[in-house]
Every structure is written in C-alpha cells, then in structure tokens.
Motif scaffolding. Structure first.
Motif, PDB file in Angstrom:
ATOM      1  N   HIS A 744       0.891  -1.154   0.110  1.00  0.00           N
ATOM      2  CA  HIS A 744      -0.039  -0.071  -0.083  1.00  0.00           C
ATOM      3  C   HIS A 744       0.886   1.171  -0.021  1.00  0.00           C
ATOM      4  CE1 HIS A 744      -4.138  -1.867   0.431  1.00  0.00           C
ATOM      5  NE2 HIS A 744      -3.172  -2.799   1.209  1.00  0.00           N
ATOM      6  N   GLY A 745       1.922   1.081  -0.418  1.00  0.00           N
ATOM      7  CA  GLY A 745       2.961   2.598  -0.807  1.00  0.00           C
ATOM      8  C   GLY A 745       3.601   2.937   0.581  1.00  0.00           C
ATOM      9  N   LEU A 746       3.664   2.205   1.787  1.00  0.00           N
ATOM     10  CA  LEU A 746       4.034   2.559   2.896  1.00  0.00           C
ATOM     11  C   LEU A 746       5.203   1.785   3.238  1.00  0.00           C
ATOM     12  CD1 LEU A 746       0.703   2.289   5.037  1.00  0.00           C
ATOM     13  CD2 LEU A 746       1.731   4.358   3.798  1.00  0.00           C
ATOM     14  N   ALA A 747       6.377   2.579   3.314  1.00  0.00           N
ATOM     15  CA  ALA A 747       7.707   1.999   3.672  1.00  0.00           C
ATOM     16  C   ALA A 747       8.057   1.536   5.248  1.00  0.00           C
ATOM     17  CB  ALA A 747       8.853   3.075   3.372  1.00  0.00           C
ATOM     18  N   LEU A 748       8.341   0.374   5.396  1.00  0.00           N
ATOM     19  CA  LEU A 748       8.633  -0.026   6.876  1.00  0.00           C
ATOM     20  C   LEU A 748       9.677  -1.124   6.734  1.00  0.00           C
ATOM     21  CD1 LEU A 748       6.956   0.077   9.474  1.00  0.00           C
ATOM     22  CD2 LEU A 748       6.044  -2.276   8.908  1.00  0.00           C
ATOM     23  N   ASP A 749      10.488  -0.807   7.808  1.00  0.00           N
ATOM     24  CA  ASP A 749      11.884  -1.671   7.726  1.00  0.00           C
ATOM     25  C   ASP A 749      11.693  -2.406   9.269  1.00  0.00           C
ATOM     26  OD1 ASP A 749      14.314  -2.722   8.144  1.00  0.00           O
ATOM     27  OD2 ASP A 749      15.517  -0.947   7.839  1.00  0.00           O
ATOM     28  N   THR A 750      11.775  -3.723   9.134  1.00  0.00           N
ATOM     29  CA  THR A 750      11.697  -4.401  10.343  1.00  0.00           C
ATOM     30  C   THR A 750      12.725  -5.133  10.831  1.00  0.00           C
ATOM     31  OG1 THR A 750      10.673  -6.120   9.134  1.00  0.00           O
ATOM     32  CG2 THR A 750       9.078  -4.762  10.058  1.00  0.00           C
ATOM     33  N   SER A 751      13.973  -4.541  10.329  1.00  0.00           N
ATOM     34  CA  SER A 751      15.028  -5.428  10.562  1.00  0.00           C
ATOM     35  C   SER A 751      15.609  -5.306  11.988  1.00  0.00           C
ATOM     36  CB  SER A 751      16.232  -4.785   9.693  1.00  0.00           C
ATOM     37  OG  SER A 751      16.435  -3.494   9.787  1.00  0.00           O
ATOM     38  N   SER A 752      15.273  -4.217  12.697  1.00  0.00           N
ATOM     39  CA  SER A 752      15.492  -4.121  14.003  1.00  0.00           C
ATOM     40  C   SER A 752      14.319  -3.326  14.731  1.00  0.00           C
ATOM     41  CB  SER A 752      16.884  -3.557  14.484  1.00  0.00           C
ATOM     42  OG  SER A 752      16.927  -2.347  13.746  1.00  0.00           O
ATOM     43  N   SER A 753      14.484  -3.371  16.075  1.00  0.00           N
ATOM     44  CA  SER A 753      13.368  -2.368  16.894  1.00  0.00           C
ATOM     45  C   SER A 753      13.603  -1.111  16.530  1.00  0.00           C
ATOM     46  CB  SER A 753      13.662  -2.825  18.296  1.00  0.00           C
ATOM     47  OG  SER A 753      14.969  -2.437  18.749  1.00  0.00           O
ATOM     48  N   SER A 754      14.975  -0.720  16.403  1.00  0.00           N
ATOM     49  CA  SER A 754      15.119   0.687  16.078  1.00  0.00           C
ATOM     50  C   SER A 754      14.778   1.015  14.767  1.00  0.00           C
ATOM     51  CB  SER A 754      16.851   0.936  16.171  1.00  0.00           C
ATOM     52  OG  SER A 754      17.062   2.133  15.860  1.00  0.00           O
ATOM     53  N   GLN A 755      15.077   0.270  13.760  1.00  0.00           N
ATOM     54  CA  GLN A 755      14.323   0.514  12.369  1.00  0.00           C
ATOM     55  C   GLN A 755      13.016   0.736  12.233  1.00  0.00           C
ATOM     56  OE1 GLN A 755      16.300   1.645   9.633  1.00  0.00           O
ATOM     57  NE2 GLN A 755      18.184   1.583  11.161  1.00  0.00           N
ATOM     58  N   LEU A 756      12.417  -0.199  13.046  1.00  0.00           N
ATOM     59  CA  LEU A 756      11.094  -0.467  13.063  1.00  0.00           C
ATOM     60  C   LEU A 756      10.478   0.895  13.734  1.00  0.00           C
ATOM     61  CD1 LEU A 756       8.208  -1.710  12.642  1.00  0.00           C
ATOM     62  CD2 LEU A 756       8.583  -3.032  14.860  1.00  0.00           C
ATOM     63  N   HIS A 757      11.008   1.339  14.813  1.00  0.00           N
ATOM     64  CA  HIS A 757      10.511   2.727  15.381  1.00  0.00           C
ATOM     65  C   HIS A 757      10.695   3.757  14.305  1.00  0.00           C
ATOM     66  CE1 HIS A 757      10.023   5.687  18.469  1.00  0.00           C
ATOM     67  NE2 HIS A 757      11.026   6.311  18.350  1.00  0.00           N
TER      68      HIS A 757
END
Length: 1082
Positions: A744-757
């Motif tokens: 849906h065109g929303l960038a999300l990085d889940t590689s670490s808790s910091s990147q997710l935040h």
C-alpha cells in the motif's frame, strides 16, 4: 497409530506427500456430505437467532458464522467452489484496544469473554427423553480415551509427543492452537474430536499428525481463506516496557507486555490426569535443563528428548521451514493439568426447552418427577472459547430448582457462576455444576461481579489478621529510622500523578551541580518496611499480587491505610522512601549514582495537567504571576522552585528518551478511549485521549529506576533476582505486516527494533492527516510482539540472551517503581535492601581488616556503576550477601520462580478484568444511546463479511452480509472490491441447507432519506445518536452521512456504521455493528 506399548508414533513421518494427500482426499470425499450438513446446521442456527433488528444475540452474527467459516476452511478441498470460498482480503487481523489474553503465536483470543456467545454446537446426553437429543447429536462415543500415564511419560521422554498450553480461537471454538518451543509455527488442533475434551488454558499432550495431513497456512497462495480469524494473540499495548497504569496514569511505565499462565514445568501431581498422578520428572518442562518463562513459558513447551540422535523439536521445526505454507496439525492425547478457568465459568442457563418438555409430560406426575431428577439443562458460557455445557437439574442450587418448579423463565436472564465437574469420553459436552446467580445480566453490578469471578480477582475485605499487621494511627516515623536513613526533607521533592490518584508511589527531585551536570532523584514509597516477609499482610499481598482498576471501582492489593496514607508519598508529611540518585550530564550519561533508604517530605502533589501547563509555559510566574488552579504548596519551597524543577526534568527526560530510541527502543502506542461518567457512575460519552509530555517526563525516570534496580539485584544475586523479560517478536508476522505496508505504498523496515521505530515515526509524519490509519498501523505493528513476563534469574542462568527486553532494547529490566500496587516490586525492594545492607556490612568488615594500610575500600562496591565482582565472590562478600538475603526474606530460586509465575498469572487476570470492564462500560454507553452512528475504516474484505475499525470506540468489529434477505453481494476478487445492492428477489432458503436468510436489518440499518432530511434540519451540523425508531439527538460536532446503494467498498475505505448494544438479559454482552444506509425503498 499406537504401538503395543501404547505410545504414539513419532510426530513427523517421512513419507511421500503425494500418497498422503491422496489418502487425505479420499477420506474427505467419504465425509463430504456429513461435514457439509454440519456447516448447514451451524448456519441455520445463525439465521434463526435473529428475531429482530434490536434484540439480537452477538454469537449468531459473529461467532456462529465464524464457526461455519472454520468448518468450510477445514473442508475447502472437498466442497464445490462457491462465492463464500473466495479469498478474504485483509490486513493481519487484530482487536484494537482489546488487550489479548495470551501470547500464542496463532491463537485468536478475544478479551473480555463476557461479551460474546459460544458458537452453536451439537450437545447431547444419553438419556431417556427426547430433550436429551435436542440438537441431534449421534449416540456414539465422540472421543478417544486419553493415554495412560506410562505412555505419556514415555512419549514425552522420547520426543514422540509434546506438552503445550491449549489455546482456543475465540472466533471459532473448533480451532485451537498449541505452541511448541523451538517450532516457528503454532500447531493447529481442529475439531472437537481432535481437541479431545481439552478447554482453554489446559496443559495438554499432543501428537503431531503426519506431514500429509497438515493444513494450508491461512493467507498462503491457493488457500481459500475467507476469513479474518485472528491468528495471533500477541496484540501488545506495552511493548514500550512501560506501565499498564490506567488508574495511575503513568503512561505505559513498567507494563510491558502481559504474560498469562502458570510457570513452565508445572508439577503434574498438582494437576489432573484422568485421576492418575504423573511423575514430576515427566511434567517439568525443561529446555536446556531450565525453566522457560515469558512468551515461551506461556506455551509450556516441549520436554525435549532425543529420538535416534535427532531432536524431535528440531525435526519438526525443519519440516515447518521446508513447507512454509503448511501448518502442523495434531490431536490431544492427554490433559496433564486442567486449567483454573474450568473453575470459573460464567454463563446463562437455557431453560425454555426444558420447560417445553416438562409441559409435554405434565400429566404423568411420576415420570415428570423422575425427569426432574435426571434431566438436565444447558449452560451457554459467556466466553466463546468454552463449549456449551450440561447441568443436571438435581445439581442446581435449591433456590434455582424451586424457581424451575414454579415455571420461572426469568432464570434465563441471569448470569450464573459454574464450574466444570466432569467431561467423560462418552459425552460430547462437559458436565457443569452451578453454584450461584450473580443477578440480571443487564445490570452493571451483576456484570462486574461476574468479571471478578471469572478472573478470580480477590475482592473480599481484608481480614482482621491482615489489618493487625498495619501500624496504628496516627503514625509517625520511628526515631531510629532517621539514624539509618538519609534525611532528604530539605530537598525539593514532589509527585506527578493523575488528579484522582490516591496511591502515590513515586516522587521526583533535581539539583543542579554544575552548568552541565544535574543530580536527579527518584523516590519510591518504601512499602517493604511495612510489608514484612511471611506475615499475614505479606501473604495477602502475594495472593492479590496486583491492584485492579475497573474505571469506577478499585480493588487494592494493600489496605487503604497503607496504600493511601502511611505508605503513600502524600505532600506535607514525612514518609519513608527508597531513593535512587543519578548524576547526569547534558548528553544523558550517568556519571555516578547512589541507592538507599531515605526519609522525604513531598512539597506538593502535581497532576499531569499541572506539569503539562508548566512545560508549555501556561503556568509561568514571570509572565502571569498567578497561582490559580495550582495545588497547595508545603514547606519552605516556593512555586518558582517547583516550576524550575519541572522544566529541568522535562529537558533531561527528552534527552534520555532520544538516547533510548537511538539505542534501539521501540514505542507502539495509539489513542485511548476515555469515558465520561455522570454523578451515578454511568457513562454518557467517550473521547480519545493521548499522552502528554508530562507523562513521558515521569516515564523516562521510572524506566531508568527500573533498569538500575535490575542491574543491581542481578549482579549481586545472579540466581535469585526477580526480573522481567520481553522476547523478540514473531518475525514471520512482522514480515507479513511489512509486506502489507509495502503493497500500500508505506515504507517499513522491520530489520531491528530501532529501524521499526524510525519507520513508524516517518509514517506518523506521512499520515499526520490520517490519524485513523496510523492508529490502525500502530496496533497492527504490535500484533507480532511477544508477551513480557517476570522470571527468576536462576532459571535462565545459562541463557543470558533471553533476559533482555526487546521493546526497551535493554539487557536487564524489572519492576521497582510501583510497590503499592504490584507485589513483584515489593520483592525487588527487599532484594535491593539486601544488596544495600550487604554492601555496608562488607565495607565495614574490609575497613576493619585493612586498618590503616591506606588501601581505599569502595563504599559502592555492589550498588555503584562499577560492580566489584571480586568483592561479591569473596568469602566476606558472600557472607554479607547471604546474611542480608536471609534477613530481608529473599526467596530461594525455586520459590522465586513460583512467585514469578503466579504474579504473571495474576497480572494477566487483572488485565482481562480491566479490559472486560472497559467493554462493559462501552456496552452501557451504547445501551443508553440505543444506536450510535460513526465512520468506520475497512480492514478486511471478502464475499461473506468485512472487518471494520471504529475509531470513536477504538474497536474492530465484523459485518456479515452473505445470505441476507434483500441484499445482493458481488465480490470482485481481481480487485478485492465488494458491491452491495438492494434486491427485490425474495429467497426463502439459504444455500447448503434448510433455514431462512437473515433479515436485512442484521447487516444494515436502512433509513428513508425523507425522514432523515427532516431530522437533519432539526439537528443542524451535529453528530447523530439515533434510536431504533429513527429519532435523532445531537451529541457531538460532526454529522455522519448514511451510505447509499449500491455500496462499493474497498480495502481501507471509510463507511458509515451504526453501533448498538447486544445482550444483557437475553445473552452475553456484545457490541454490534451494521452498515448505516439510506434508501427510498425502505
């Protein structure tokens, strides 16, 4: 197949998948007709359950359809393709602002079970009357016998069976899940036969099916998954590691994620196993030789064994990784410990059928008398995870039997307390025993009492032996305490709490040392001074474990004299405290610290609003020179001192917060529903609330105190420290959420808790004009999170990597800052006191030995920044720590593990009760309004139902529209688009079997535009609270326009809905939702 010794074959069998699939399909073809009829019967009850638009049972609209849906999914390869077999498009399903009960990876758990019915299911009992077979269940033995104890122990030791916690899908009771530690995917136990009499919360032994019998994973390609069944129950609102403190208002300080059941490796001699004891060795759940806690502990895990040199857990994990689109399935072969939930069933009796049968036999007095003794009625639990139950009339309380004899049908309107007495292999339903009635189901007090009973909340008055442990009043600090404590009464100390708070656990102070250096103090009520180990007061506090806050009612862990008076840090009076000081520089680095017992005198009690006004400059003596609205100030300090302290603390808290998030911390929180109550305690409106800067100010220093306490006690007592851990999230679920956002065109990085935040913060900015969608995303981001739990450090001494807190990104964490309302904090206080005292003893002893040789002995060898390990391991250090631990009642590692497990269980139960109470008040609010109009966001979409999120109440609900009279459903699978149209075609019967279609009113509340236009002129630009009769009264500032047919719906569309209350006197409470539409055809 079992061998001669009664032990099941290994759970994973290497075989050709093609052959297994052929055998599977062959069996399915032979059973297609009977299963198809089962689906039809389930749905038939759904249709007939709706008698009117207003008087509707929640289970028929939601849970019953889910039951059918679960059956359809189980037979998706044997039935002809129908519209309802088309895939369902949705985000990963959740229940927003409904905290989830347990951390099962794939279990749908609906919190607040008093609000939805169990799914209709066959119930029968072998008896003489037709009433005994009122649901047509075949007379045959429905369950296989449980394995004998010897077979269970042998299978567990060989790894041929697995011990796990049994968790039931609240949307479809025919689906249950078991988590095996080390296996990435939960194991599905589908159907009442495979579940083999296990109920929610049981600890069971399961035998995993061969690979060819595994089912397709929901959402995998090619699966017909017309469902938004909640596969995870990991919705966590406390991933921040901060408090579940709706009453205290400490934001989310210290609440982390909630963990729910007993400790791993529960001794089976304390439980049940078909009346036979199971050996402790076989029962204890060891992984690498140690008890498991946290989310893993929830699932009890595997008693690992070697099978021909290959670990069975590893083999099963490898198989699930090799076939990622298949879910392991299993059967329950034994129940090794029965859930405590069996003893706290709440439900409604179904007596009308019994009355009808008695009426048929009223002329035969002798036969009627015999039937009165032998016959039974059914009990429908309010928790949908439990099945309908049989209750023998002879076992009912005398008062209820008398009412039955008098023909009193109002019994059906009352909530009853019951427990499961027995469930034999010959009976398709458990036998329950009713103990008492709570009262009419529509009454507020009745529902609250039922919630407390269902969650085993200890709410009786404190007994005399407990009250005798309290100090006499008026109480003053004994003079000897001033000799052993640091006197801080000349320090500017103050509390920041909600304006309604009476239990003041914590206070703050700050001193400026240099231009860039400050000394910050956190002062916590010294409750351990009053609650001494092994006293009646200590036992009561441990039994209650936590205070419970039910919006309009508070159930305290400690008596009010202690929690609100002598132990509370009230302003203007001397109080005992446990204090921590940190010397901090401008970048938030801790240069030095001090920990010890103190005497303080708070100068004022600030509310969060007061502190926020100071932070924002609204309260500024230099500008306004006014003290209007500020609380009373005590002692020698002036408001300029307090204002300056608050501003300095705010600046430092921002630095600490930025540093914490740059170090990998994660913050997941959305808006919270706040209810407004009238003078009678009845809710009349609700609003959404977000935390303020003043909340975060307090939170940062409470987190720092908790982390410091964890560091100190774990170093000094590495085997007997009570800590709190938060495992890493379920990466599979996190990746699914990442993929959805990307789609849906929303960038999300889940590689670490910091990147997710960081990704979520960017989305917050991107979606600043769409707060609803961001709230939804935050809640979905919480979904993969595991549950945090207390644990004894000695139980994980060989697994230090498992001690960490993922949400806070710290290696050590505990609870120290709320001893007035949490028992674990008292234990931590005692441990800290032991460390501090041992440090003093050691230093004193070393100074005597050193004499005048000039060698310096550190005064903070145990509590300072730098821990003197050599000192702690020296004979003098060991003696000092051992003596201090004995004096302060530090439990042994084994006992402390039991304390941790029990506190986990009680913490979760209190959360369930609080959530259920919030839902109760939501129900009362809607009941009084009759219908509430609101906009909703579409989260999931398919040909049978849609899942919507209503921001005003922060809840998710479903709207079913298949097989609705007068409604045409067109599902465009290629574009995941739904088109709903009115139809004049009258259909008498639904597909697949007998039974009428549901009325249109069950799916949509349709109003005539002519009537609506008149009402609009009367109300102007106001939000409408509409009655079922079409009356409109203004309640807020926005008007909700109805939709029109044909209605085109896509993912994330905004649609108008009408919410209403279901149940009360006629069934479990639920929040119903329908489309809000207008049509001239109405």
């Amino acid at each position: 197949m079992k061998g001669g010794n009664g032990v099941a074959e290994p759970p994973v069998i290497v075989e050709r998948i093609e052959d297994a699939d052929k055998e599977k399909k062959k069996k399915r073809r032979s059973n297609r007709r009977s299963k198809h009829n089962s689906v039809s019967e389930a749905r038939g009850e759904t249709s007939n359950g709706f008698k009117s638009e207003e008087k509707t049972r929640s289970s028929t609209s939601m849970n019953c359809s889910s039951s059918k849906q679960g059956l359809e999914m189980a037979t998706d390869e044997q039935s002809p393709v129908r519209a309802s077999d088309v895939g369902f498009t949705s985000m990963p399903t959740m229940h927003i602002n409904e905290r989830v009960a347990f951390g099962c990876d794939d279990t749908a758990v609906d919190v607040g079970g008093t609000f939805s019915n169990s799914c209709p299911e066959p119930i029968a009992y072998s008896g003489s009357s037709p009433f005994h077979q009122f649901e047509g269940f075949a007379r045959k033995k429905p369950f296989a016998p449980h394995w004998p104890i010897e077979a269970v122990n042998e299978a567990l030791e060989k790894g041929e069976a697995f011990k796990a916690l049994f968790r039931v899908n609240a949307h479809n009771r025919l689906e249950a899940y078991c988590k095996i530690d080390g296996v990435p995917t939960d194991v599905l136990v589908s159907g009442i036969s495979s579940q083999n009499r296990a109920v929610e919360g049981d600890i069971v032994v399961i035998k995993v099916d061969p690979l060819g019998l595994w089912t397709k994973m929901k959402g995998s390609n090619g699966s017909s998954n017309n469902s938004t069944l909640v596969e995870d129950c990991n919705i966590v609102h406390e991933v921040n590691g901060v408090a579940d403190n709706s009453y205290k208002g400490k934001g989310m300080v210290d609440a982390d994620c909630e963990y729910g059941n007993g400790r791993s490796g529960v001794p089976l001699e304390k439980g049940f196993y078909d009346g036979t004891q199971v050996t402790r060795a076989a029962a204890r759940n060891h992984v690498n030789g140690h008890h498991q806690y946290g989310s893993e502990c929830l699932h009890v895990g595997l008693l690992a064994g070697q099978n021909e040199g290959i670990n069975s857990v590893d083999a099963l994990a490898a198989m699930t990784s090799r076939y990622p689109f298949k879910r392991p399935t299993a059967k329950v072969v034994a129940i090794v410990e029965k859930s405590l939930r069996r003893n706290a069933i709440v439900g409604f009796l179904n007596v009308k059928q019994w009355f009808s049968y008695q009426e048929l036999n009223r002329k035969d007095a002798k036969k009627n008398s015999a039937n009165f003794y032998h016959d039974f009625v059914t009990l429908t639990p309010t928790d949908p995870k439990f099945p309908k139950m049989i209750v023998f009339v002879r076992d009912l309380p005398d008062s209820i039997k008398k009412r039955l004899a008098d023909g009193d049908v109002t019994i059906e309107m009352e909530l009853l307390a019951a427990h499961i007495e027995d469930w034999s292999a010959e009976s398709p339903s458990p036998r329950a025993c009713v103990s008492r009635s709570f009262g009419r189901g529509s009454e507020l007090e009745t529902q609250i009492n039922a919630i407390l009973y269902e969650n085993a909340i200890h709410c009786a008055d404190f007994p005399p032996q407990v009250l005798s442990c309290l100090p006499s009043t008026p109480w003053e600090i004994p003079p000897k305490e001033f000799q052993t404590r640091k006197d801080l009464r000349d320090l500017c100390v103050f509390t920041v709490d909600p304006s309604t708070a009476f239990e003041l656990d914590d206070a703050l102070s700050i001193e400026k040392l240099t231009k860039d250096t400050f000394r910050v103090g956190v002062h916590i009520a010294d409750v351990s001074y009053f609650v001494l180990p092994n006293t009646a007061l200590d036992e009561e506090a441990h039994t209650r474990s936590t205070s419970v806050y039910l919006l309009q009612r508070k159930i305290q862990m400690l008596p009010s004299l202690l929690s609100e008076e002598v132990g509370s840090l009230n302003p203007g009076v001397d109080r005992l405290a446990f204090s921590m000081f940190w010397e901090l520089n401008s970048t938030g680095d801790v240069l030095d610290r001090w920990i010890g017992r103190t005497v303080i005198r708070s100068c004022c009690k600030l509310s969060y609003k007061h502190a926020q006004d100071i932070i924002q400059g609204i309260t500024d003596l230099e500008k306004s020179n006014t003290l209007d609205g500020l609380p009373q100030l005590h002692g020698k300090f002036e408001w300029a001192d307090v204002i300056r302290s608050v501003k300095c603390l705010h600046e430092i808290s921002k630095t600490l917060k930025d540093k914490r998030f740059s170090g990998g911390a994660l913050q997941l929180e959305s808006t919270k529903v706040v209810y407004l109550f009238d003078e009678d305690g009845v809710p009349y409106d609700s609003s959404l609330s977000e935390r303020m800067d003043s909340n975060f100010l307090v939170e940062e220093f409470m987190l720092l105190a908790n982390m410091t306490a964890a560091e100190v006690i774990s170093r000094a007592f590495p085997n007997s420290a009570l800590l709190r851990r938060h495992p890493e999230p379920n990466m599979r679920k996190l990746k699914e959420f990442e993929a959805f956002c990307r789609k849906h065109g929303l960038a999300l990085d889940t590689s670490s808790s910091s990147q997710l935040h960081q990704s979520l913060e960017k989305l917050r900015e991107k979606l600043k004009d769409d707060s609803v969608l961001f709230d939804i995303l935050i809640s979905y981001a919480s979904k993969p999170m595991q549950l945090a739990s207390y644990f004894c450090s000695g139980d994980l001494k060989d697994n230090l990597n498992d001690w960490g807190h993922y949400g806070l990104a710290v290696p050590l964490y505990t609870h120290f800052t709320s001893p007035l309302r949490r028992y674990p904090d008292i234990v931590v206080h005692r441990t800290l006191a032991a460390v501090s005292e041992a440090e003093e003893l050691y230093v004193k002893h070393r100074r005597v030995l050193k004499g005048n040789d000039g060698e310096e002995v550190s005064r903070k060898c145990f509590t300072g920044i730098y821990f003197d390990k050599a000192a702690a391991e020296s004979p003098q250090g060991k003696d000092a720590l051992s003596n201090a631990a004995l004096k302060h009642g530090i439990p042994s590692p084994e006992l402390l593990g039991d304390v941790a497990a029990y506190c986990n269980e009680r913490k979760l139960a209190s959360r369930h009760a609080e959530d259920a109470c919030e839902k109760l008040y939501m129900w009362v609010l809607l009941k009084n309004r009759e219908i509430l109009l609101s906009d909703a966001r579409v989260l999931g979409l398919g040909p049978r139902f849609m899942s919507v999120y209503i921001q005003k109440l922060a809840i998710e609900r479903r709207i079913y529209y298949d097989e609705v009279e007068g409604l045409t459903v067109e599902w465009l699978e290629s574009t995941s688009t739904l088109v709903l149209s009115l139809s004049g075609h009258k259909r008498l019967f639904k597909r697949g079997g007998p039974g009428n279609y549901m009325s249109l009113g069950n799916a949509a509340w349709v109003v005539n535009p002519c009537v609506l236009s008149v009402e609009t002129d009367c109300t102007g630009d106001c939000d409408a609270t509409c009655t079922a009769k079409g009356e409109v009264e203004p309640t807020s500032k926005s008007w909700v326009d109805p939709g029109t047919f044909p209605l085109t719906v896509r993912m994330l569309s905004t649609i108008p809905v009408a919410l209403y209350a279901i149940g009360g006197d006629d069934g479990p409470l639920e929040i119903g939702v329908r489309l809000y539409m207008s049509s001239y055809l109405k």
